[in-house]
Design a protein around this motif. Structure first.
Motif, PDB file in Angstrom:
ATOM      1  N   ASN A  82       0.648  -1.235   0.012  1.00 14.95           N
ATOM      2  CA  ASN A  82      -0.025   0.004   0.063  1.00 14.95           C
ATOM      3  C   ASN A  82       0.856   1.246   0.088  1.00 14.95           C
ATOM      4  OD1 ASN A  82      -2.289   1.889   0.953  1.00 14.95           O
ATOM      5  ND2 ASN A  82      -0.839   1.890   2.459  1.00 14.95           N
ATOM      6  N   ALA A  83       2.114   1.069   0.497  1.00 21.33           N
ATOM      7  CA  ALA A  83       2.854   2.522   0.537  1.00 21.33           C
ATOM      8  C   ALA A  83       3.071   2.980  -0.872  1.00 21.33           C
ATOM      9  CB  ALA A  83       4.087   2.179   1.081  1.00 21.33           C
ATOM     10  N   GLY A  84       2.853   4.318  -0.819  1.00 22.16           N
ATOM     11  CA  GLY A  84       2.902   4.703  -2.105  1.00 22.16           C
ATOM     12  C   GLY A  84       2.675   6.439  -2.173  1.00 22.16           C
ATOM     13  N   LEU A  85       2.809   7.257  -3.193  1.00 22.14           N
ATOM     14  CA  LEU A  85       2.728   8.626  -3.093  1.00 22.14           C
ATOM     15  C   LEU A  85       2.590   9.238  -4.364  1.00 22.14           C
ATOM     16  CD1 LEU A  85       5.847  10.328  -1.551  1.00 22.14           C
ATOM     17  CD2 LEU A  85       5.853   8.185  -2.978  1.00 22.14           C
ATOM     18  N   ALA A  86       2.006  10.437  -4.633  1.00 26.75           N
ATOM     19  CA  ALA A  86       2.178  11.125  -5.711  1.00 26.75           C
ATOM     20  C   ALA A  86       2.713  12.379  -5.134  1.00 26.75           C
ATOM     21  CB  ALA A  86       0.518  11.633  -6.109  1.00 26.75           C
ATOM     22  N   VAL A  87       3.476  13.017  -5.720  1.00 31.23           N
ATOM     23  CA  VAL A  87       4.539  14.398  -5.483  1.00 31.23           C
ATOM     24  C   VAL A  87       4.171  15.433  -6.888  1.00 31.23           C
ATOM     25  CG1 VAL A  87       6.297  15.477  -4.652  1.00 31.23           C
ATOM     26  CG2 VAL A  87       6.238  12.886  -4.562  1.00 31.23           C
ATOM     27  N   GLY A  88       3.434  16.520  -6.592  1.00 33.70           N
ATOM     28  CA  GLY A  88       3.300  17.242  -7.557  1.00 33.70           C
ATOM     29  C   GLY A  88       2.158  16.859  -8.628  1.00 33.70           C
ATOM     30  N   ARG A  96       9.478  18.358 -11.525  1.00 33.93           N
ATOM     31  CA  ARG A  96      10.826  17.889 -10.929  1.00 33.93           C
ATOM     32  C   ARG A  96      11.230  16.680 -11.009  1.00 33.93           C
ATOM     33  NH1 ARG A  96       9.902  20.874  -5.214  1.00 33.93           N
ATOM     34  NH2 ARG A  96       8.505  22.777  -5.930  1.00 33.93           N
ATOM     35  N   ILE A  97      12.335  16.637 -11.610  1.00 33.11           N
ATOM     36  CA  ILE A  97      12.757  15.129 -11.802  1.00 33.11           C
ATOM     37  C   ILE A  97      12.928  14.221 -10.562  1.00 33.11           C
ATOM     38  CG2 ILE A  97      15.154  15.858 -11.856  1.00 33.11           C
ATOM     39  CD1 ILE A  97      13.739  13.106 -14.171  1.00 33.11           C
ATOM     40  N   GLU A  98      13.291  15.104  -9.486  1.00 32.03           N
ATOM     41  CA  GLU A  98      13.490  14.472  -8.120  1.00 32.03           C
ATOM     42  C   GLU A  98      11.998  13.784  -7.686  1.00 32.03           C
ATOM     43  OE1 GLU A  98      14.192  17.754  -8.860  1.00 32.03           O
ATOM     44  OE2 GLU A  98      16.526  17.393  -8.974  1.00 32.03           O
ATOM     45  N   ASP A  99      10.871  14.671  -8.007  1.00 32.47           N
ATOM     46  CA  ASP A  99       9.660  14.068  -7.602  1.00 32.47           C
ATOM     47  C   ASP A  99       9.415  13.077  -8.371  1.00 32.47           C
ATOM     48  OD1 ASP A  99       9.284  16.322  -5.994  1.00 32.47           O
ATOM     49  OD2 ASP A  99       8.145  17.488  -7.498  1.00 32.47           O
ATOM     50  N   TRP A 100       9.607  12.790  -9.731  1.00 32.71           N
ATOM     51  CA  TRP A 100       9.473  11.558 -10.303  1.00 32.71           C
ATOM     52  C   TRP A 100      10.315  10.426 -10.175  1.00 32.71           C
ATOM     53  CZ3 TRP A 100       9.700  13.327 -16.586  1.00 32.71           C
ATOM     54  CH2 TRP A 100       8.491  14.036 -16.833  1.00 32.71           C
ATOM     55  N   GLU A 101      11.442  10.756  -9.613  1.00 31.54           N
ATOM     56  CA  GLU A 101      12.299   9.772  -9.169  1.00 31.54           C
ATOM     57  C   GLU A 101      11.720   9.278  -7.707  1.00 31.54           C
ATOM     58  OE1 GLU A 101      16.604  11.117 -10.847  1.00 31.54           O
ATOM     59  OE2 GLU A 101      16.031  11.869  -8.883  1.00 31.54           O
ATOM     60  N   GLY A 145      -1.333  16.410 -15.322  1.00 30.67           N
ATOM     61  CA  GLY A 145      -0.371  16.457 -14.192  1.00 30.67           C
ATOM     62  C   GLY A 145      -0.076  15.015 -13.523  1.00 30.67           C
ATOM     63  N   ALA A 146      -0.802  14.082 -14.109  1.00 33.45           N
ATOM     64  CA  ALA A 146      -0.629  12.750 -13.311  1.00 33.45           C
ATOM     65  C   ALA A 146       0.514  11.698 -13.986  1.00 33.45           C
ATOM     66  CB  ALA A 146      -2.146  12.019 -13.373  1.00 33.45           C
ATOM     67  N   ASN A 147       1.152  12.511 -14.969  1.00 33.03           N
ATOM     68  CA  ASN A 147       2.185  11.932 -15.807  1.00 33.03           C
ATOM     69  C   ASN A 147       2.827  10.559 -15.117  1.00 33.03           C
ATOM     70  OD1 ASN A 147       3.965  13.864 -14.170  1.00 33.03           O
ATOM     71  ND2 ASN A 147       3.066  15.242 -15.238  1.00 33.03           N
ATOM     72  N   VAL A 148       3.934  10.883 -13.987  1.00 30.35           N
ATOM     73  CA  VAL A 148       4.636   9.795 -13.671  1.00 30.35           C
ATOM     74  C   VAL A 148       3.811   8.855 -12.396  1.00 30.35           C
ATOM     75  CG1 VAL A 148       6.650   9.193 -12.319  1.00 30.35           C
ATOM     76  CG2 VAL A 148       6.649  10.717 -14.312  1.00 30.35           C
ATOM     77  N   TYR A 149       2.873   9.591 -11.971  1.00 29.46           N
ATOM     78  CA  TYR A 149       2.191   9.160 -10.835  1.00 29.46           C
ATOM     79  C   TYR A 149       1.299   7.959 -11.542  1.00 29.46           C
ATOM     80  CZ  TYR A 149      -1.182   7.934  -7.317  1.00 29.46           C
ATOM     81  OH  TYR A 149      -1.992   7.101  -6.257  1.00 29.46           O
ATOM     82  N   GLY A 150       0.421   8.547 -12.322  1.00 27.96           N
ATOM     83  CA  GLY A 150      -0.261   7.527 -13.244  1.00 27.96           C
ATOM     84  C   GLY A 150       0.517   6.315 -13.949  1.00 27.96           C
TER      85      GLY A 150
END
Ligand code: NDP
Ligand code: 8X3
Length: 252
Positions: A82-88, A96-101, A145-150
């Motif tokens: 279950n651990a997980g997150l969206a950033v940005g 930010r590439i750091e958020d994607w990473e 805006g969901a690019n990498v999260y999605g």
């Protein structure tokens, strides 16, 4: 089945899942980075809850934590990733590439590390077991805006289905659970980097899903007979539905 390991147990879905499982008679190992939150859950639930502070994105720490599980807690037969997150929520060209990473490190790598550490014993025991992975509607329905999260949640879906394909012929089941809008957790506070007003606005005037809705679904999955594999569940609040496709028109 009677021992569960739930990642992201310090808040939101994970804490609710631990409460519901423990109330139904499970012994539950709860992991997250914030040890004090896990300790509070231990005080609330009691001896049926084992706090296990852990950063799932730290491969060595995951291996050590699983290998170091105390006697009586090693035969995990329900894993809830279950651990997980969206950033940005920025457009891809300004993100930010750091958020994607960070999202990849947690939502993909973390889920893989925990699964890889626990799966061999689940298979080798030859008894009924279940892995529930938390995907998201964001893995199925693109939005701004969901690019990498999605993208990470689409990975979770396909990995879950492929995992089950690998496990055919074993009693280990796999479900990907994909909720939509859900309030009352820290998800949007994390996404908006502590901007609580912006986070609250996401749920204004909407009866969203709750962490208890998700926890009841996980418990229901765990209560299915051993011959039943639920492949995937996508769930949304009634207030949420599908957007139309967008068309960018030229200005005259
Ligand atoms: P919360 O932010 O409330 O909880 C997230 C949990 O993950 C916390 O316990 C946090 O603990 C833990 N976590 C984050 N990073 C790490 C890490 N590196 N190592 C260990 N634990 C970590 O979010 P939700 O409960 O809302 O979300 C739970 C899951 O459900 C996520 O995977 C999310 O993507 C997904 N989801 C959420 C939806 C929603 O609308 N809320 C909808 C669909 C899916 P700590 O900070 O203590 O480490
Ligand atoms: C969380 C749901 O719609 O914010 O995964 O992406 S959404």
């Amino acid at each position: 089945m009677n021992i569960a390991l739930v990642t992201g147990a310090s808040a939101g879905f994970g804490a609710a899942i631990c409460r519901h499982l423990a109330a139904a008679g499970w012994r539950v190992i709860g992991t997250a980075r914030r040890a004090e939150k896990l300790q509070a859950l231990h005080s609330e639930i009691g001896e049926a809850f084992l706090p296990l502070p852990l950063d799932v994105s730290d491969k060595a720490a995951v291996t050590a934590a699983v290998q170091g599980l105390p006697d009586g807690w090693r035969d995990v037969d329900l894993l809830v990733n279950n651990a997980g997150l969206a950033v940005g929520l920025e457009r891809a060209d300004t993100a930010r590439i750091e958020d994607w990473e960070r999202m990849v490190a947690t939502n993909i790598n973390g889920l893989l590390y925990v699964t890889h550490a626990l799966l061999p014993q689940m298979v080798q025991r030859g008894a009924s077991a279940l892995i529930v992975n938390l995907g998201s509607t964001a893995g199925n329905w693109p939005y701004f805006g969901a690019n990498v999260y999605g993208g990470t949640k689409a990975f979770v879906e396909q990995f879950s289905l492929n995992l089950r394909a690998d496990l055919a012929g074993t009693p280990v089941r796999v479900t990907v659970l994909e909720p939509g809008l859900c309030s009352g957790t820290e998800f949007s506070n994390v996404r908006f980097r502590g901007d609580d007003a912006r986070a609250a606005a996401v749920y204004e005037g909407v009866q969203a899903l709750t962490a208890d809705d998700i926890a009841r679904t996980v418990l229901w999955l765990a209560q299915q007979p051993a011959h039943v594999n639920v492949n995937r569940i996508e769930m949304m609040p009634v207030a949420q539905s599908f957007a139309g496709l967008s068309v960018a028109r030229k200005k005259n």
